[in-house]
Write a protein that holds these residues in place. Sequence first.
Motif, PDB file in Angstrom:
ATOM      1  N   ASP A 293     -22.870 -25.536 -22.493  1.00 60.16           N
ATOM      2  CA  ASP A 293     -23.933 -25.466 -21.494  1.00 60.16           C
ATOM      3  C   ASP A 293     -23.346 -25.441 -20.090  1.00 60.16           C
ATOM      4  N   VAL A 294     -23.909 -24.587 -19.249  1.00 58.02           N
ATOM      5  CA  VAL A 294     -23.547 -24.524 -17.831  1.00 58.02           C
ATOM      6  C   VAL A 294     -24.806 -24.814 -17.033  1.00 58.02           C
ATOM      7  N   ARG A 295     -24.807 -25.926 -16.307  1.00 60.84           N
ATOM      8  CA  ARG A 295     -25.972 -26.301 -15.507  1.00 60.84           C
ATOM      9  C   ARG A 295     -25.914 -25.535 -14.188  1.00 60.84           C
ATOM     10  N   GLY A 296     -26.928 -24.733 -13.923  1.00 63.84           N
ATOM     11  CA  GLY A 296     -26.933 -23.925 -12.713  1.00 63.84           C
ATOM     12  C   GLY A 296     -28.212 -24.103 -11.912  1.00 63.84           C
TER      13      GLY A 296
ATOM     14  N   GLY B 251     -24.994 -16.265  -1.531  1.00 67.94           N
ATOM     15  CA  GLY B 251     -23.801 -15.592  -2.030  1.00 67.94           C
ATOM     16  C   GLY B 251     -22.629 -16.507  -2.261  1.00 67.94           C
ATOM     17  N   GLU B 252     -22.785 -17.809  -1.960  1.00 71.92           N
ATOM     18  CA  GLU B 252     -21.722 -18.785  -2.177  1.00 71.92           C
ATOM     19  C   GLU B 252     -22.177 -19.825  -3.193  1.00 71.92           C
ATOM     20  N   MET B 253     -21.221 -20.517  -3.775  1.00 67.74           N
ATOM     21  CA  MET B 253     -21.583 -21.582  -4.707  1.00 67.74           C
ATOM     22  C   MET B 253     -20.569 -22.714  -4.653  1.00 67.74           C
ATOM     23  N   VAL B 254     -21.074 -23.900  -4.992  1.00 72.80           N
ATOM     24  CA  VAL B 254     -20.247 -25.098  -5.126  1.00 72.80           C
ATOM     25  C   VAL B 254     -20.231 -25.439  -6.610  1.00 72.80           C
ATOM     26  N   VAL B 255     -19.055 -25.635  -7.187  1.00 67.77           N
ATOM     27  CA  VAL B 255     -18.925 -25.770  -8.636  1.00 67.77           C
ATOM     28  C   VAL B 255     -18.281 -27.106  -9.005  1.00 67.77           C
ATOM     29  N   SER B 256     -18.467 -27.487 -10.247  1.00 67.75           N
ATOM     30  CA  SER B 256     -17.769 -28.673 -10.761  1.00 67.75           C
ATOM     31  C   SER B 256     -16.297 -28.326 -10.975  1.00 67.75           C
ATOM     32  N   PRO B 257     -15.402 -29.313 -10.927  1.00 73.36           N
ATOM     33  CA  PRO B 257     -13.973 -29.019 -11.164  1.00 73.36           C
ATOM     34  C   PRO B 257     -13.728 -28.317 -12.486  1.00 73.36           C
ATOM     35  N   ALA B 258     -14.458 -28.713 -13.534  1.00 76.16           N
ATOM     36  CA  ALA B 258     -14.245 -28.088 -14.840  1.00 76.16           C
ATOM     37  C   ALA B 258     -14.662 -26.623 -14.820  1.00 76.16           C
ATOM     38  N   LEU B 259     -15.778 -26.304 -14.147  1.00 70.84           N
ATOM     39  CA  LEU B 259     -16.212 -24.914 -14.066  1.00 70.84           C
ATOM     40  C   LEU B 259     -15.245 -24.096 -13.212  1.00 70.84           C
TER      41      LEU B 259
END
Length: 775
Positions: A92-95, A118-126
């Motif tokens: 699962d990818v929570r978006g 157009g930008e995103m902040v992601v988890s370290p694992a993602l």
Amino acid sequence: MKAGQWGRDLAMGVRFAFTGGREGWIRVLLTAVGVGLGVALLLLTTAIPSALSARHAREEARLDYTYGNAVKRPADDTFVIADADTVYHDKDVRGRLVEPDGSRAPLPPGLAKYPAPGEMVVSPALKELLASDGAKLLRERLPYRITGTIGESGLVGAHELAYYAGAEGLAAKIDGSRVARIDAYGNPSPTTEQTDPVLVLLVLVVFAVLLMPVAVFIAAAVRFGGERRDRRLAALRLVGSDSGMTRRIAAGEALAGALLGLVLGAGFFLVGREVAGSVEILDISVFPSYLNPSPLLAVLVGVAVPAAAVLVTLLALRGVVIEPLGVVRTARPARRRLWWRPLLPLGGLALLYPMIGQGRDNGSFNQYLVTAGVILILVGITALLPWIVEAVVARLGSGSVAWQLAVRRLQLSSGTAARMVNGIAVAVAGAIALQMLFAGVQGDYTKQTKNDLSRAQMQVHVPRGVQLHDAAGKFEATKGVSKVIALSGDVVGDRRRDPEHTSEMTIGDCAALREVAVLPSCRDGDVFVLRGSEYDSDTPKLATAGRTMYFDPSYSGSPGAATPWTVPAHLKQARSIKDPTGIRRGGFLLTPSALPATAKSAQGQLYLALDESVTDVREYVRNTAAGIDPMADPMVWAATQQAGKFTSIRTGLFVGATCVLALIGASLLVSQLEQLRERRKLLSSLVAFGTRRRTLGLSVLWQTAIPIALGLLLASVVGLTLGAVLLRMTSTTVAVDWASVLTMTGIGAAIVLVVTLLSMPPLMRLMRADGLRTE
């Protein structure tokens, strides 16, 4: 006896443990390692409630309910958020797509600022996954530039895959379901759910089953080096100590190992806590900071382990006569008595009996009786197994040299052999009972879906505003998709606002409509009324030629389009059949040309048949869906669905069982090494007299195999009995899950085999002639 005398004797034993030279240190270290492993697992187990609580708190803090919590007007402190969850290779990818309305819009937990469009902040694992070579399809699905990482406060686990992406124009897509304008994160109305008694029973039994082997092993670990200790105690009697003082000194030596074990256990726990942050088991991960044992439980472990070391040693020495010239244990030991041993499991059954049938009809279980009953039954194994091993090995006859060596050794020290096996026997018995219970009740928490997997394997929800025909064309061109069924739906009512009668409207071309009904004939522009649906009482009242009805009528508190539509004069009849979701639809069927020109595009559903031979076919579908609209929701169909809480408990069992099995393997290895070290001179003597090393190796294998075979047999009987009682408590038909029984016993046997193989290299070293050297 004064407390001061007890303290002095225990302190003397502690000094002897640490000043007894190399042999003393090895003995204390073996005990400490064994106790430390058990303490570490106890601490990790006592930290589970706080870990679950921390995960729940993190999840609650970042909730963004898009229904029932929406605000209508934009303000400086509001924001629009859209659910854009996805799945990549079954993970699962929570978006979330976010668009703040003003400068005071609250930030999601773990973010320093909102990402720009157009930008995103992601988890370290993602972030790590997206940078890997195998994530090409996921990178195509998330075409945003990474500008930062989500902090720990915004994630429920170290390996969670999650992102927040900036968007614009989300307000036009607000639907009160997947897209909404809200002004706060968190649960606006937390509720307390009624506890299911069967799930409570599962949790209680899981904890009892997982912790009992740990306690059994700790009790065995404090008795390492028993034979050498007895010889030292005889020397103490020779210099003037009485029998009581001697036993207290022995308890002090065990206390020293237990105290050092507490220190090592704390160290193992800290190491294990850090390792837990880098490990993911069954898609469950935690942060090290989650694993904080309850102070009260940690203190209880810190007090109980040393106290148990003293009590176990004193109890073990009650039947041993220690004299100045030797220990009577070296003579043939008295036969163990049987009469009191069955009382423990029988007492456990007596405690569980009043709760037979309490798992249904709003019943409840007494948690204390359940815990005490299960523990007594499992402790009964540790009481029965020494007697069974002694009784069986006493009757074993002649055989090969290796067999005779093993049997004679077991006849002289059957208690030591039984102690080595007790932990694994308890674990297997508990696992068999739990597997029976899970297998028996899983039908109550697992339901068959109506989805027809022979017609479609995935379903894609297409949001309003997306042309269903265009979306269907893109999926038809997607690699691995063999067929697309495109249907959209809406509601029609007899009034613009708050209609009294409503009906379902299904829109699609003739080929798609034939998936839901038997049509007499069909061409674009036809309208059908369905007969034979499961639940539809209003359609016959509305299916009158010339009557005006309204697409998407409005209700109090929710606006609608309320587009008028007149029932045509040439209304055809159609017989409803099961659609791909297994439902017989009601209402009207419309071909695209029959739809009013002013009607807004309805929400669509695409049912996809896949060519499963195409690698990553589901990922191609998800990429196409994301390209059409980030809010498009592709779902993989399954034949069954399982309740989330039941699945979570089962997952917790597997995680805990993995840790316990690892402990059992390590503990058996430590026990085996301690036994070999005790017999170093004997092994060297046998080799010096010409005994082949192969013969001695086989004898060690037989010494392990005989007790483990008896232990697994007893564990199977006790596990089946306990499982049957637990099933009766839940008012479930008793059935034996033989596959689970064989699996659990096979795992137990495999652990022993692996431990025996690992002990072979040390055994070969101990067979050298220099083992006869003494000082």
